[in-house]
Design an enzyme around this catalytic site. Sequence first.
Site, PDB file in Angstrom:
ATOM      1  N   HIS A   1       0.866  -1.200   0.000  1.00 48.96           N
ATOM      2  CA  HIS A   1       0.000   0.000   0.000  1.00 48.96           C
ATOM      3  C   HIS A   1       0.892   1.236   0.000  1.00 48.96           C
ATOM      4  CE1 HIS A   1      -3.863   2.115   1.367  1.00 48.96           C
ATOM      5  NE2 HIS A   1      -2.967   3.068   1.144  1.00 48.96           N
TER       6      HIS A   1
ATOM      7  N   HIS B   1       1.601   5.381  -1.697  1.00 48.36           N
ATOM      8  CA  HIS B   1       1.253   6.560  -2.508  1.00 48.36           C
ATOM      9  C   HIS B   1       2.529   7.114  -3.128  1.00 48.36           C
ATOM     10  CE1 HIS B   1      -2.881   6.760  -0.975  1.00 48.36           C
ATOM     11  NE2 HIS B   1      -2.336   6.267   0.138  1.00 48.36           N
TER      12      HIS B   1
ATOM     13  N   LYS C   1      -9.289  -0.282  -5.974  1.00 52.17           N
ATOM     14  CA  LYS C   1      -9.347   0.349  -4.646  1.00 52.17           C
ATOM     15  C   LYS C   1     -10.683   1.028  -4.399  1.00 52.17           C
ATOM     16  CE  LYS C   1      -7.856   2.212  -0.769  1.00 52.17           C
ATOM     17  NZ  LYS C   1      -6.726   2.992  -0.343  1.00 52.17           N
TER      18      LYS C   1
ATOM     19  N   HIS D   1     -10.609   0.974   1.688  1.00 55.14           N
ATOM     20  CA  HIS D   1     -10.421   1.975   2.742  1.00 55.14           C
ATOM     21  C   HIS D   1     -11.659   1.852   3.618  1.00 55.14           C
ATOM     22  CE1 HIS D   1      -8.937   5.964   4.354  1.00 55.14           C
ATOM     23  NE2 HIS D   1     -10.119   5.817   4.918  1.00 55.14           N
TER      24      HIS D   1
ATOM     25  N   HIS E   1      -4.833  -0.745   5.692  1.00 52.01           N
ATOM     26  CA  HIS E   1      -4.360   0.018   6.864  1.00 52.01           C
ATOM     27  C   HIS E   1      -5.312  -0.058   8.056  1.00 52.01           C
ATOM     28  CE1 HIS E   1      -7.019   2.873   4.962  1.00 52.01           C
ATOM     29  NE2 HIS E   1      -6.130   3.297   4.083  1.00 52.01           N
TER      30      HIS E   1
ATOM     31  N   ASP F   1       1.387   2.661   3.546  1.00 54.01           N
ATOM     32  CA  ASP F   1       0.547   3.839   3.344  1.00 54.01           C
ATOM     33  C   ASP F   1       1.381   5.119   3.413  1.00 54.01           C
ATOM     34  OD1 ASP F   1      -1.749   5.199   2.706  1.00 54.01           O
ATOM     35  OD2 ASP F   1      -2.587   5.160   4.732  1.00 54.01           O
TER      36      ASP F   1
HETATM   37  O1  DOR Z   1      -3.516   9.513   5.545  1.00 55.88           O
HETATM   38  C1  DOR Z   1      -3.836   9.208   4.418  1.00 55.88           C
HETATM   39  N1  DOR Z   1      -3.241   9.772   3.345  1.00 55.88           N
HETATM   40  N2  DOR Z   1      -4.820   8.320   4.246  1.00 55.88           N
HETATM   41  C2  DOR Z   1      -5.311   8.039   3.032  1.00 55.88           C
HETATM   42  O2  DOR Z   1      -6.205   7.241   2.943  1.00 55.88           O
HETATM   43  C3  DOR Z   1      -4.822   8.764   1.831  1.00 55.88           C
HETATM   44  C4  DOR Z   1      -3.458   9.261   2.031  1.00 55.88           C
HETATM   45  C5  DOR Z   1      -3.021  10.270   0.980  1.00 55.88           C
HETATM   46  O3  DOR Z   1      -3.222  10.012  -0.205  1.00 55.88           O
HETATM   47  O4  DOR Z   1      -2.440  11.299   1.342  1.00 55.88           O
HETATM   48 ZN    ZN Z   2      -3.360   5.082   1.481  1.00 57.62          ZN
END
Ligand code: DOR
Ligand code: ZN
Length: 348
Positions: free
Chosen positions: A18, A20, A104, A141, A179, A252
Amino acid sequence: MTSSALPKLTITRPDDWHLHLRDGDAMTTVLPHTAAQFARAIVMPNLKPPVTTTEQAAAYRQRILAALPDGMLFEPLMTLYLTDNTPPDEIRRAKDSGFVHAVKLYPAGATTNSDAGVTDLRKCYKTLEVMQEVGMPFLVHGEVTNPEIDLFDREAVFIETVMQPLRADMPELRVVFEHITTSEAAAYVAEATGPIAATITAHHLLYNRNEIFKGGIRPHYYCLPVLKRETHRLALVKAATSGNPRFFLGTDSAPHAKGVKEHACGCAGCYTALHAMELYAQAFDQVGALDKLEGFASFYGPDFYRLPRNTSTLTMKREAWTLPAELSYLDGSLVPLNGGEVMQWKAV
Ligand code: DOR
Ligand code: ZN
């Protein structure tokens, strides 16, 4: 020697289930941090605009590979962002592509860039049925968005009102509860029947909600789902270190520029890609469970996703070092979680 005294630990190279990565210059900054530790990562699709089609995922994948520094090996595992209108055919295209590994669910309004997310899961049933049929993992989520529900209860309420009905209707759908942050989610995943797993972040293993308010408001500890009370953290540590293959690693890691974190209405997300395995090693070491780290970080994820385990390795040393307080990012900076603090483990 007990495992907690080991000066060095070599494990099969881990994957991040997971992550970003963002896009453009932001991605260029953060991608090498992940690629230095992980062989593969499940790449979240919450870009602006979101990655909703296989064609967009193909283009995003090419941008990731182009941004990878020479000599680094890393495989991005792409995902699609489910909307109320994702056609069932898109799932077949995704499956046939070979590079889209999951879809997702962002409940609309739940988190960063979730505006295009799902307003009512029942609108997606035809699409979910195809996912169930072709074995496409559904990454969830798991928080309700109803503003009347207390922020700290949104995951537990989601289990009862969304997760259980969904899985009763589609028992063969392969679900990853992303998460997880509560004892309710850990228990649900451990006890459920059928194909379900969960990812756990390093920050939810290491911190409880007090961390956000220690000596003043500390926005770099703010993420969604938000950190919970200590009893929940302990349940997550127990799940992660149990050796149960339903629980595996997902950082995450979610970069946001310092200016939008340290803000009157700050963004949610902790940046941990720079020191992810060091944080997980610390969390497992604290409870004398370093021998359980390899399964959690390197085996159970690929097993669930039906991908081969990695064959290369990652070595970590027990060594004190100071994490940089800030990194250069876009036209400002990025503050990693624990920026400026001394770490106990170091990936080599
Ligand atoms: O804290 C988070 N940041 N939770 C999420 O679900 C998305 C993520 C983000 O993309 O910044
Ligand atoms: Zn995330």
